[in-house]
Design a protein around this motif. Structure first.
Motif, PDB file in Angstrom:
ATOM      1  N   ASN A   1      13.726  21.426   0.924  1.00  0.00           N
ATOM      2  CA  ASN A   1      14.073  20.312   0.042  1.00  0.00           C
ATOM      3  C   ASN A   1      15.499  19.882   0.349  1.00  0.00           C
ATOM      4  OD1 ASN A   1      15.926  21.976  -1.606  1.00  0.00           O
ATOM      5  ND2 ASN A   1      14.050  22.925  -2.392  1.00  0.00           N
ATOM      6  N   ARG A   2      16.013  18.941  -0.416  1.00  0.00           N
ATOM      7  CA  ARG A   2      17.315  18.341  -0.109  1.00  0.00           C
ATOM      8  C   ARG A   2      18.434  18.829  -1.019  1.00  0.00           C
ATOM      9  NH1 ARG A   2      16.033  12.522   2.296  1.00  0.00           N
ATOM     10  NH2 ARG A   2      13.859  12.833   2.897  1.00  0.00           N
ATOM     11  N   ILE A   3      18.208  19.964  -1.660  1.00  0.00           N
ATOM     12  CA  ILE A   3      19.237  20.562  -2.513  1.00  0.00           C
ATOM     13  C   ILE A   3      20.065  21.531  -1.679  1.00  0.00           C
ATOM     14  CG2 ILE A   3      19.699  21.949  -4.557  1.00  0.00           C
ATOM     15  CD1 ILE A   3      16.966  21.027  -5.630  1.00  0.00           C
ATOM     16  N   VAL A   4      21.386  21.329  -1.696  1.00  0.00           N
ATOM     17  CA  VAL A   4      22.313  22.164  -0.943  1.00  0.00           C
ATOM     18  C   VAL A   4      23.225  22.906  -1.918  1.00  0.00           C
ATOM     19  CG1 VAL A   4      24.191  22.186   0.755  1.00  0.00           C
ATOM     20  CG2 VAL A   4      22.294  20.543   0.991  1.00  0.00           C
ATOM     21  N   VAL A   5      23.388  24.194  -1.721  1.00  0.00           N
ATOM     22  CA  VAL A   5      24.428  24.937  -2.425  1.00  0.00           C
ATOM     23  C   VAL A   5      25.663  24.896  -1.529  1.00  0.00           C
ATOM     24  CG1 VAL A   5      25.111  27.106  -3.501  1.00  0.00           C
ATOM     25  CG2 VAL A   5      22.691  26.452  -3.436  1.00  0.00           C
ATOM     26  N   PRO A   6      26.710  24.166  -1.939  1.00  0.00           N
ATOM     27  CA  PRO A   6      27.873  24.002  -1.071  1.00  0.00           C
ATOM     28  C   PRO A   6      28.779  25.226  -1.096  1.00  0.00           C
ATOM     29  CG  PRO A   6      28.283  22.921  -3.146  1.00  0.00           C
ATOM     30  CD  PRO A   6      26.869  23.458  -3.223  1.00  0.00           C
ATOM     31  N   PRO A   7      29.733  25.294  -0.173  1.00  0.00           N
ATOM     32  CA  PRO A   7      30.697  26.405  -0.189  1.00  0.00           C
ATOM     33  C   PRO A   7      31.490  26.419  -1.497  1.00  0.00           C
ATOM     34  CG  PRO A   7      30.782  25.215   1.889  1.00  0.00           C
ATOM     35  CD  PRO A   7      29.948  24.389   0.967  1.00  0.00           C
ATOM     36  N   MET A   8      31.563  27.574  -2.115  1.00  0.00           N
ATOM     37  CA  MET A   8      32.336  27.748  -3.350  1.00  0.00           C
ATOM     38  C   MET A   8      33.109  29.059  -3.245  1.00  0.00           C
ATOM     39  SD  MET A   8      29.580  26.523  -6.234  1.00  0.00           S
ATOM     40  CE  MET A   8      28.205  27.474  -5.565  1.00  0.00           C
ATOM     41  N   ASP A   9      34.430  28.954  -3.161  1.00  0.00           N
ATOM     42  CA  ASP A   9      35.270  30.125  -2.912  1.00  0.00           C
ATOM     43  C   ASP A   9      35.131  31.151  -4.031  1.00  0.00           C
ATOM     44  OD1 ASP A   9      36.274  28.958  -0.566  1.00  0.00           O
ATOM     45  OD2 ASP A   9      37.726  27.806  -1.727  1.00  0.00           O
ATOM     46  N   GLN A  10      35.013  32.417  -3.643  1.00  0.00           N
ATOM     47  CA  GLN A  10      34.833  33.501  -4.600  1.00  0.00           C
ATOM     48  C   GLN A  10      36.046  34.431  -4.710  1.00  0.00           C
ATOM     49  OE1 GLN A  10      31.853  33.774  -6.627  1.00  0.00           O
ATOM     50  NE2 GLN A  10      32.028  31.685  -5.828  1.00  0.00           N
ATOM     51  N   TYR A  11      36.949  34.403  -3.729  1.00  0.00           N
ATOM     52  CA  TYR A  11      38.173  35.216  -3.784  1.00  0.00           C
ATOM     53  C   TYR A  11      37.853  36.672  -4.120  1.00  0.00           C
ATOM     54  CZ  TYR A  11      39.886  30.422  -4.326  1.00  0.00           C
ATOM     55  OH  TYR A  11      40.105  29.080  -4.172  1.00  0.00           O
ATOM     56  N   SER A  12      36.869  37.224  -3.418  1.00  0.00           N
ATOM     57  CA  SER A  12      36.392  38.564  -3.753  1.00  0.00           C
ATOM     58  C   SER A  12      36.169  39.444  -2.537  1.00  0.00           C
ATOM     59  CB  SER A  12      35.082  38.466  -4.555  1.00  0.00           C
ATOM     60  OG  SER A  12      35.281  37.758  -5.757  1.00  0.00           O
ATOM     61  N   ALA A  13      36.716  39.050  -1.390  1.00  0.00           N
ATOM     62  CA  ALA A  13      36.571  39.843  -0.175  1.00  0.00           C
ATOM     63  C   ALA A  13      37.651  40.924  -0.112  1.00  0.00           C
ATOM     64  CB  ALA A  13      36.648  38.949   1.053  1.00  0.00           C
ATOM     65  N   VAL A  14      37.416  41.908   0.715  1.00  0.00           N
ATOM     66  CA  VAL A  14      38.374  42.991   0.921  1.00  0.00           C
ATOM     67  C   VAL A  14      38.831  42.933   2.374  1.00  0.00           C
ATOM     68  CG1 VAL A  14      38.746  45.479   0.853  1.00  0.00           C
ATOM     69  CG2 VAL A  14      37.187  44.399  -0.801  1.00  0.00           C
ATOM     70  N   GLU A  15      40.072  42.483   2.606  1.00  0.00           N
ATOM     71  CA  GLU A  15      40.585  42.297   3.965  1.00  0.00           C
ATOM     72  C   GLU A  15      39.621  41.451   4.805  1.00  0.00           C
ATOM     73  OE1 GLU A  15      43.571  43.128   4.918  1.00  0.00           O
ATOM     74  OE2 GLU A  15      44.035  44.091   3.010  1.00  0.00           O
ATOM     75  N   GLY A  16      39.086  40.409   4.177  1.00  0.00           N
ATOM     76  CA  GLY A  16      38.185  39.496   4.867  1.00  0.00           C
ATOM     77  C   GLY A  16      36.727  39.906   4.856  1.00  0.00           C
ATOM     78  N   ARG A  17      36.431  41.120   4.390  1.00  0.00           N
ATOM     79  CA  ARG A  17      35.065  41.641   4.438  1.00  0.00           C
ATOM     80  C   ARG A  17      34.289  41.293   3.167  1.00  0.00           C
ATOM     81  NH1 ARG A  17      38.256  45.919   5.826  1.00  0.00           N
ATOM     82  NH2 ARG A  17      37.772  47.007   3.870  1.00  0.00           N
ATOM     83  N   ALA A  18      33.034  40.873   3.339  1.00  0.00           N
ATOM     84  CA  ALA A  18      32.162  40.614   2.198  1.00  0.00           C
ATOM     85  C   ALA A  18      32.025  41.885   1.361  1.00  0.00           C
ATOM     86  CB  ALA A  18      30.798  40.138   2.682  1.00  0.00           C
TER      87      ALA A  18
END
Length: 365
Positions: free
Chosen positions: A17-34
């Motif tokens: 479908n045409r629904i997109v979840v866009p990038p939304m910053d979470q500020y929750s990584a550890v040294e760049g790691r998910a």
């Protein structure tokens, strides 16, 4: 039949479908790691019924982060952490998966919004920020270091290297962040780029570095992976970056193999004056759509399913991004399907959640 819930061919990728979840910053990584938070957050969104999920701004080097807690893709460790996240999302979600590659430039080294969002000191994990010109974001922000050509060469290669990692991870889509006042947007706008060398001055010169970054990434991305870009169509400031310049930029990107353009606005300066209302950025998307042949993603305070449907049905955009509405209700596509007489794919475990008499959820096939 609902246009919002009709399939869409985006380059080599067929979206449900045409629904997109866009990038939304979470500020929750550890040294760049998910982290575990990313598994919880994106796990819900991957199974939301949206056709496409794009992960948050993912820094191409540590200096390119917005905050010390941003997601990154610059090392084996950060790549391995994303690999583990993607395995979970693919196993339990139905959305196509994308990643946004980014460099914050002068808007980097800040604390998360819930900690005030101000510049981070060295003791808080901060670092010296860089930009096209030594002009700070605002009066309270540090003066950035002006990038040299060798600095720009390294950043261009960092984007290319991150793209190689993203391809290796198997992302369906890669989006380059050229919006919201971050580094590539800083080069585009005459309000933040006052260089006197070949990278500043005329609109063509200000576009040169972002276009060179796109070309470097394009060389690393096979046709099987969709490569697009996010732009701010206007700074919302007189004398700044505007729709006319962005239309030229869009055509230059399309000529270089860009497959779609995600149209947002603002973010370059606190002096911006934005007329906020539901769908306020859709006219910008429509203008850019009329200037190029690429599919356009529209966004901007879209929380009402009928507005999303109208955006697509009226030709303002080809796809619609629902950001904060999805964070408020990760099952927003269910609500939209119920209102528009459509259906979406849902995890088997949730199929019995549909109210009696409704048939909006279906199994993945």
């Amino acid at each position: 039949m609902s246009r919002l819930f009709s399939p869409f061919q985006l380059g080599s990728l067929t979206l449900r479908n045409r629904i997109v979840v866009p990038p939304m910053d979470q500020y929750s990584a550890v040294e760049g790691r998910a982290s575990d938070w990313h598994r919880i957050h994106y796990g819900a969104l991957a199974g939301s019924g949206a056709g496409l999920l794009i992960l948050e701004a993912t820094a191409v080097n540590p200096q390119g982060r917005i905050s010390p807690f941003d997601l990154g893709l610059w090392s084996d460790d950060t790549e391995e952490a994303l690999h583990a996240l993607l395995e979970v999302l693919r196993a339990h979600g139905s959305a196509a998966l994308g990643v946004q590659l980014a460099h914050a430039g002068r808007k980097g080294s800040t604390l998360p919004p819930w900690q005030g969002g101000k510049s981070a000191a060295a003791g808080e994990g901060g670092w010296p920020v860089v930009a096209p010109s030594p002009l700070p974001w605002d009066e309270e922000s540090p003066v950035p270091l002006e990038l040299s050509e060798s600095d720009m060469d390294r950043i261009r290669e960092d984007f290319a290297a991150a793209a190689r990692r993203a391809v290796r991870l198997g992302f369906d889509l890669i989006e380059i962040h050229s919006a919201h006042g971050y580094l590539l947007h800083q080069f585009l706008s005459p309000l933040s780029n006052v260089r006197e060398d070949r990278w500043g001055g005329s609109p063509e010169a200000r576009m040169a570095f972002p276009l060179s970054v796109f070309e470097a990434v394009r060389r690393e991305v096979p046709d099987s992976v969709v490569l697009g870009i996010r732009v701010s169509a206007t700074d919302w400031i007189p004398g700044g970056w505007d729709v006319a310049s962005c239309s030229v930029y869009a055509r230059e990107l399309e000529a270089r193999g860009c497959r779609y353009i995600h149209v947002s606005s603002g973010g370059l300066s606190p002096k911006q004056d934005i007329p906020l209302y539901p769908g306020y950025q859709l006219p910008l998307a429509a203008s850019i759509r009329s200037a190029c042949s690429m599919p356009v993603v529209g966004v901007g305070l879209i929380t009402d399913p009928e507005l999303a449907e109208h955006a697509v049905a009226s030709g303002q955009a080809d796809l619609v991004a629902v950001g904060r509405g999805m964070m408020f209700n990760s099952h927003w596509p269910w609500l939209a399907a119920a209102r528009l007489g459509a259906s979406v794919v849902a995890p088997d475990q949730y199929l019995r959640a549909v109210p009696h008499g409704m048939s909006i959820l279906e199994r993945a096939r």
